[in-house]
Design an enzyme around this catalytic site. Structure first.
Site, PDB file in Angstrom:
ATOM      1  N   SER A  66       0.814  -1.208   0.000  1.00 41.66           N
ATOM      2  CA  SER A  66       0.000   0.000   0.000  1.00 41.66           C
ATOM      3  C   SER A  66       0.853   1.267   0.000  1.00 41.66           C
ATOM      4  CB  SER A  66      -0.927   0.021   1.221  1.00 41.66           C
ATOM      5  OG  SER A  66      -1.835  -1.050   1.177  1.00 41.66           O
ATOM      6  N   GLY A  77      -4.211  -2.132  -1.127  1.00 41.71           N
ATOM      7  CA  GLY A  77      -3.380  -1.807  -2.275  1.00 41.71           C
ATOM      8  C   GLY A  77      -3.133  -0.315  -2.370  1.00 41.71           C
ATOM      9  N   GLY A 106      -2.483   3.572  -4.488  1.00 39.66           N
ATOM     10  CA  GLY A 106      -3.043   4.365  -5.571  1.00 39.66           C
ATOM     11  C   GLY A 106      -4.454   4.862  -5.320  1.00 39.66           C
ATOM     12  N   CYS A 124      -9.222  -1.934   3.260  1.00 39.08           N
ATOM     13  CA  CYS A 124      -8.504  -0.786   2.684  1.00 39.08           C
ATOM     14  C   CYS A 124      -8.921  -0.529   1.233  1.00 39.08           C
ATOM     15  CB  CYS A 124      -7.000  -0.974   2.854  1.00 39.08           C
ATOM     16  SG  CYS A 124      -6.552  -1.045   4.590  1.00 39.08           S
ATOM     17  N   MET A 125      -8.073  -0.825   0.268  1.00 43.24           N
ATOM     18  CA  MET A 125      -8.481  -0.658  -1.122  1.00 43.24           C
ATOM     19  C   MET A 125      -9.708  -1.514  -1.422  1.00 43.24           C
ATOM     20  SD  MET A 125      -7.883   0.735  -4.146  1.00 43.24           S
ATOM     21  CE  MET A 125      -6.173   1.159  -4.502  1.00 43.24           C
ATOM     22  N   GLN A 163     -12.696   0.326  -0.407  1.00 48.24           N
ATOM     23  CA  GLN A 163     -13.023   1.380  -1.373  1.00 48.24           C
ATOM     24  C   GLN A 163     -13.611   0.800  -2.661  1.00 48.24           C
ATOM     25  OE1 GLN A 163      -9.068   2.938  -1.388  1.00 48.24           O
ATOM     26  NE2 GLN A 163      -9.359   4.100   0.494  1.00 48.24           N
ATOM     27  N   ASN A 192      -3.461   2.694   7.011  1.00 46.74           N
ATOM     28  CA  ASN A 192      -2.578   3.211   5.970  1.00 46.74           C
ATOM     29  C   ASN A 192      -3.412   3.520   4.737  1.00 46.74           C
ATOM     30  OD1 ASN A 192      -0.664   3.791   4.042  1.00 46.74           O
ATOM     31  ND2 ASN A 192      -0.101   1.661   3.722  1.00 46.74           N
ATOM     32  N   GLY A 230      -4.746   7.007   2.038  1.00 45.37           N
ATOM     33  CA  GLY A 230      -4.789   8.421   1.690  1.00 45.37           C
ATOM     34  C   GLY A 230      -6.081   8.818   1.009  1.00 45.37           C
ATOM     35  N   PHE A 231      -6.966   7.826   0.786  1.00 38.41           N
ATOM     36  CA  PHE A 231      -8.273   8.076   0.190  1.00 38.41           C
ATOM     37  C   PHE A 231      -9.339   7.544   1.142  1.00 38.41           C
ATOM     38  CE2 PHE A 231      -5.320   8.145  -3.258  1.00 38.41           C
ATOM     39  CZ  PHE A 231      -5.833   9.061  -4.185  1.00 38.41           C
ATOM     40  N   HIS A 257      -6.567  -2.122   8.937  1.00 40.69           N
ATOM     41  CA  HIS A 257      -5.864  -3.397   8.781  1.00 40.69           C
ATOM     42  C   HIS A 257      -6.102  -4.331   9.973  1.00 40.69           C
ATOM     43  CE1 HIS A 257      -3.409  -2.595   5.184  1.00 40.69           C
ATOM     44  NE2 HIS A 257      -3.437  -1.342   5.593  1.00 40.69           N
ATOM     45  N   GLU A 312      -5.383  -7.362  10.076  1.00 39.85           N
ATOM     46  CA  GLU A 312      -4.287  -8.342  10.101  1.00 39.85           C
ATOM     47  C   GLU A 312      -3.004  -7.753  10.655  1.00 39.85           C
ATOM     48  OE1 GLU A 312      -2.863  -5.737   7.194  1.00 39.85           O
ATOM     49  OE2 GLU A 312      -4.901  -6.468   7.468  1.00 39.85           O
TER      50      GLU A 312
END
Length: 368
Positions: A51, A229, A231, A257-258, A261, A299, A301-302, A343, A345
């Site tokens: 990430s 992930g 981006g 996380c990703m 989203q 972790n 940023g979006f 997270h 995990e």
């Protein structure tokens, strides 16, 4: 343990701010988005987390490298960050179990960094001004040249990066006794996520980020895990389409996380770039279902747009961040799908959120 020599190094920010310090890792020049992590331990896990691909990590904890590195503490097969910024960098380590120094580890990985700068001043600056790109160099102090190089570093907004970190080949992990089959869509998966699934009796088959849903479905999995992930999630359109198809078939799904989203995007709910993002091991989150709170590792940023969620007929918020009330978890009302922004995990910790893997196992059992 061999001695290491350091040279002068420079950190140039996108707004023209300059910090000077000493080099660490390999001598060279590197750029990326600056982001700060507030964790007091687990630096090797941070550096190998996909990430963080392409970013310059600023550690707010003052001592980095003091316990060395160990091969079983990685979250992927290589260092993913573009560079490191820290206060005190230790070329020597004191942990008996360590296999080597962080300096040697970075040199082998080709990682450039800077230390001996005022990281509190740097973090205050980017906290107030917002996330921005930066460039580190230990081979030149020519600010004009570095500004030209920095201008070539792309913005994280609109950047698809899962293709850079996802596996290129399908691979398996399985426990001694297989209870469930879980297809993992690898957008930048961390190894400990897979370990948590295997520990609960799941045989996992890890697929590249752009694997068509039909291909994954041929394996006849009991459910799907959508990984973390790097981006911009809105740019990861191929995975969004896969998640839409998983939902159309009402397959059990857990995203982190990703992956969280992706679940939002698949339901037409937008994501947007945060002023700073959340990165560290001490973010308080409230579970709105149980009323309990947990300290989490984060972790990102979006974030998912909370306003669009309010009016969605089939998606509800399950977790919120107690610092800024941003969305930290959602679930669907009509489908066996849920996700969190953080997270569960997390290694080395905290472990308050590991119950989410048990929730996923319960979901698999209910829909088997």
């Amino acid at each position: 343990m061999k001695k290491h020599t350091t040279s002068e190094a420079i950190l140039l920010l996108q707004d023209g701010t300059v910090f000077t310090g000493k080099s660490l890792g390999r001598i060279g020049t590197t750029g990326g988005e600056l982001c700060f992590n507030t964790g007091m331990t687990g630096y090797q896990e941070i550096f190998t987390d996909p990430s963080y691909y392409g970013q310059l990590v600023v550690t707010t904890f003052s001592h980095i490298g003091n316990y060395g590195v160990q091969s079983d503490e990685v979250e992927s097969d290589k260092v993913q960050i573009n560079g490191l910024v820290c206060k005190e960098f230790s070329h020597f380590f004191s942990r008996k179990q360590a296999e080597g120094s962080l300096q040697d580890y970075f040199e082998k990985a080709g990682i450039v960094g800077i230390c001996e700068i005022d990281t509190r001043a740097l973090v205050r600056h980017i906290r107030d001004k917002g996330a921005m790109n930066g460039i580190i160099s230990s081979e030149t102090s020519d600010v004009t040249l570095l500004k030209q190089r920095l201008a070539e570093v792309p913005s994280m907004a609109g950047l698809e990066l899962s293709s850079h970190v996802s596996t290129h080949e399908i691979y398996h992990m399985k426990p001694e006794e297989v209870k469930y089959k879980v297809a993992v869509l690898d957008l930048g998966v961390k190894r400990n996520s897979l370990n948590n699934l295997v520990a609960r009796g799941c045989e996992v088959k890890v697929f590249p980020y752009d694997t068509p849903f039909e291909e994954m479905e041929k394996w006849n999995p009991d459910g799907y895990f959508i990984s973390n992930g790097p981006g911009d999630p809105a740019a990861t359109t191929v995975a969004i389409n896969s998640v839409k198809q998983i939902l159309d078939k009402s397959r059990p799904m857990f995203g982190i996380c990703m992956g969280h989203q992706m679940l939002a995007q698949a339901n037409g709910i937008a994501t947007y770039k945060m002023h700073n993002g959340h990165r560290g091991l001490n973010h308080p989150v409230k579970n709105l279902i149980t009323g309990l709170s947990e300290i989490t590792s984060q972790n990102h940023g979006f974030v998912v747009d909370a306003e669009q969620l309010k009016n969605h007929p089939d998606v509800e918020v399950t977790h919120i961040n107690l610092n800024d009330n941003t969305v930290e978890g959602i679930r669907m009302k009509s489908k066996p799908a849920f996700s969190v922004q953080y997270h569960p995990e997390s290694s080395p910790g905290p472990h308050d959120s590991v119950y989410l893997f048990d929730d996923f196992i319960a979901l698999l059992e209910q829909n088997k």
